[in-house]
Design a protein around this motif. Structure first.
Motif, mmCIF file in Angstrom:
data_model
loop_
_atom_site.group_PDB
_atom_site.id
_atom_site.type_symbol
_atom_site.label_atom_id
_atom_site.label_comp_id
_atom_site.label_asym_id
_atom_site.label_seq_id
_atom_site.Cartn_x
_atom_site.Cartn_y
_atom_site.Cartn_z
ATOM 1 N N THR A 76 0.862 -1.175 0.000
ATOM 2 C CA THR A 76 0.000 0.000 0.000
ATOM 3 C C THR A 76 0.901 1.229 0.000
ATOM 4 O OG1 THR A 76 -0.078 0.147 2.414
ATOM 5 C CG2 THR A 76 -1.737 -1.256 1.328
ATOM 6 N N GLU A 77 0.312 2.398 -0.228
ATOM 7 C CA GLU A 77 1.105 3.622 -0.200
ATOM 8 C C GLU A 77 1.760 3.825 1.160
ATOM 9 O OE1 GLU A 77 -1.253 6.914 -1.455
ATOM 10 O OE2 GLU A 77 -1.482 6.194 -3.510
ATOM 11 N N GLU A 78 1.067 3.436 2.208
ATOM 12 C CA GLU A 78 1.611 3.581 3.556
ATOM 13 C C GLU A 78 2.787 2.634 3.785
ATOM 14 O OE1 GLU A 78 0.102 3.224 8.223
ATOM 15 O OE2 GLU A 78 -1.349 3.218 6.574
ATOM 16 N N TRP A 106 8.804 8.263 -0.722
ATOM 17 C CA TRP A 106 9.181 6.911 -1.120
ATOM 18 C C TRP A 106 10.498 6.485 -0.473
ATOM 19 C CZ3 TRP A 106 8.076 6.300 -7.120
ATOM 20 C CH2 TRP A 106 6.701 6.490 -7.335
ATOM 21 N N ARG A 171 1.783 2.358 -9.833
ATOM 22 C CA ARG A 171 0.537 2.589 -9.097
ATOM 23 C C ARG A 171 -0.575 1.758 -9.744
ATOM 24 N NH1 ARG A 171 2.960 7.812 -9.355
ATOM 25 N NH2 ARG A 171 3.326 8.729 -7.291
ATOM 26 N N SER A 225 -0.891 -0.020 -4.259
ATOM 27 C CA SER A 225 -2.315 0.297 -4.266
ATOM 28 C C SER A 225 -2.599 1.371 -3.230
ATOM 29 C CB SER A 225 -3.142 -0.954 -3.973
ATOM 30 O OG SER A 225 -2.785 -1.491 -2.712
ATOM 31 N N ALA A 226 -3.751 2.024 -3.385
ATOM 32 C CA ALA A 226 -4.104 3.101 -2.475
ATOM 33 C C ALA A 226 -4.409 2.588 -1.083
ATOM 34 C CB ALA A 226 -5.291 3.870 -3.024
ATOM 35 N N ASP A 227 -4.856 1.322 -0.964
ATOM 36 C CA ASP A 227 -5.160 0.778 0.369
ATOM 37 C C ASP A 227 -4.816 -0.703 0.437
ATOM 38 O OD1 ASP A 227 -7.167 -0.406 -1.164
ATOM 39 O OD2 ASP A 227 -8.705 1.014 -0.522
#
Length: 227
Positions: A76-78, A106, A171, A225-227
């Motif tokens: 995920t992005e996090e 990043w 992404r 992914s966003a989540d």
């Protein structure tokens, strides 16, 4: 009319907006009367092979990337900063090449010295850098291909060809398309496009495979992914 005349006529028409050495436009020659060149090229071929959901398209990309011997990760992005830090640490890279527009987050967890993408850098200086981290322009699921276009998060073409280790962030699903025709619709043909299908590899006449001749030996692709 010969095929040679036909081809040269098409070249002359393509250069019609330019001029010769004396400043005058190119003079017409054999093949310049070929009207078939002006006709639209048929585009009746399939733009995608099979119907897939976005998730299935991403899965196909991951499968084909791995088939080309790229190392595929998902995050995920996090999770991305910690993952990039682990990949650089596992590689033992003390320096990492950074395109000018790479999101700073990043590399926020990495204990690695950043090296800017500079026009004055020599091949020897680039070769001394352990890794490079970039984004991409688009990724093609059916062929397992990553395309770079020199965008701000990708930098100059050479920074992804000289270092031996390339981490490429994709992404998903936004940057993933199913097929080459779909990818071409997203790309600007005037930009410096680099098409990557796995790490650099070649073989001699006896089919002995050698990696790293034309680019990095190791390509790691992170599907974010966003989540």
């Amino acid at each position: 009319m010969s095929s040679r005349d036909l081809i040269l006529g098409r070249v002359r028409r393509a250069l019609a907006d330019g001029s010769g050495e004396d400043g005058a436009p190119p003079e017409p020659g054999p093949g310049d009367g070929d009207s078939s060149y002006e006709q639209a090229v048929g585009r009746s071929y399939l733009r995608e092979h099979g119907a897939r959901s976005p998730a299935e398209t991403v899965d196909l990309l991951a499968e084909n990337l791995a088939d080309y011997r790229a190392i595929v990760h998902r995050a995920t992005e996090e999770e991305l900063p910690d993952l990039v830090a682990r990949l650089l640490d596992r590689r033992g890279s003390r320096q990492v090449l950074v395109p000018p527009g790479l999101p700073s987050v990043w590399l926020s967890a990495a204990d690695t010295a950043p090296v800017d993408d500079l026009a004055v850098s020599t091949p020897a200086e680039l070769d001394a850098v352990g890794s490079v981290v970039t984004g991409c322009a688009v990724a093609i699921a059916e062929t397992g291909t990553i395309v770079l276009d020199g965008g701000p998060d990708q930098g100059r073409r050479r920074i992804t060809l000289v270092p031996d280790h390339h981490i490429c962030v994709v992404r998903v699903p936004g940057q993933v398309v199913a097929s080459v025709p779909q990818a071409l619709g997203r790309l600007d043909p005037t930009r410096p496009l680099t098409w990557i299908s796995g790490p650099s590899a070649t073989s001699d006449i006896e089919l002995d495979r050698v990696e790293g001749v034309h680019g990095p030996r190791t390509l790691e692709v992170v599907l974010v992914s966003a989540d």
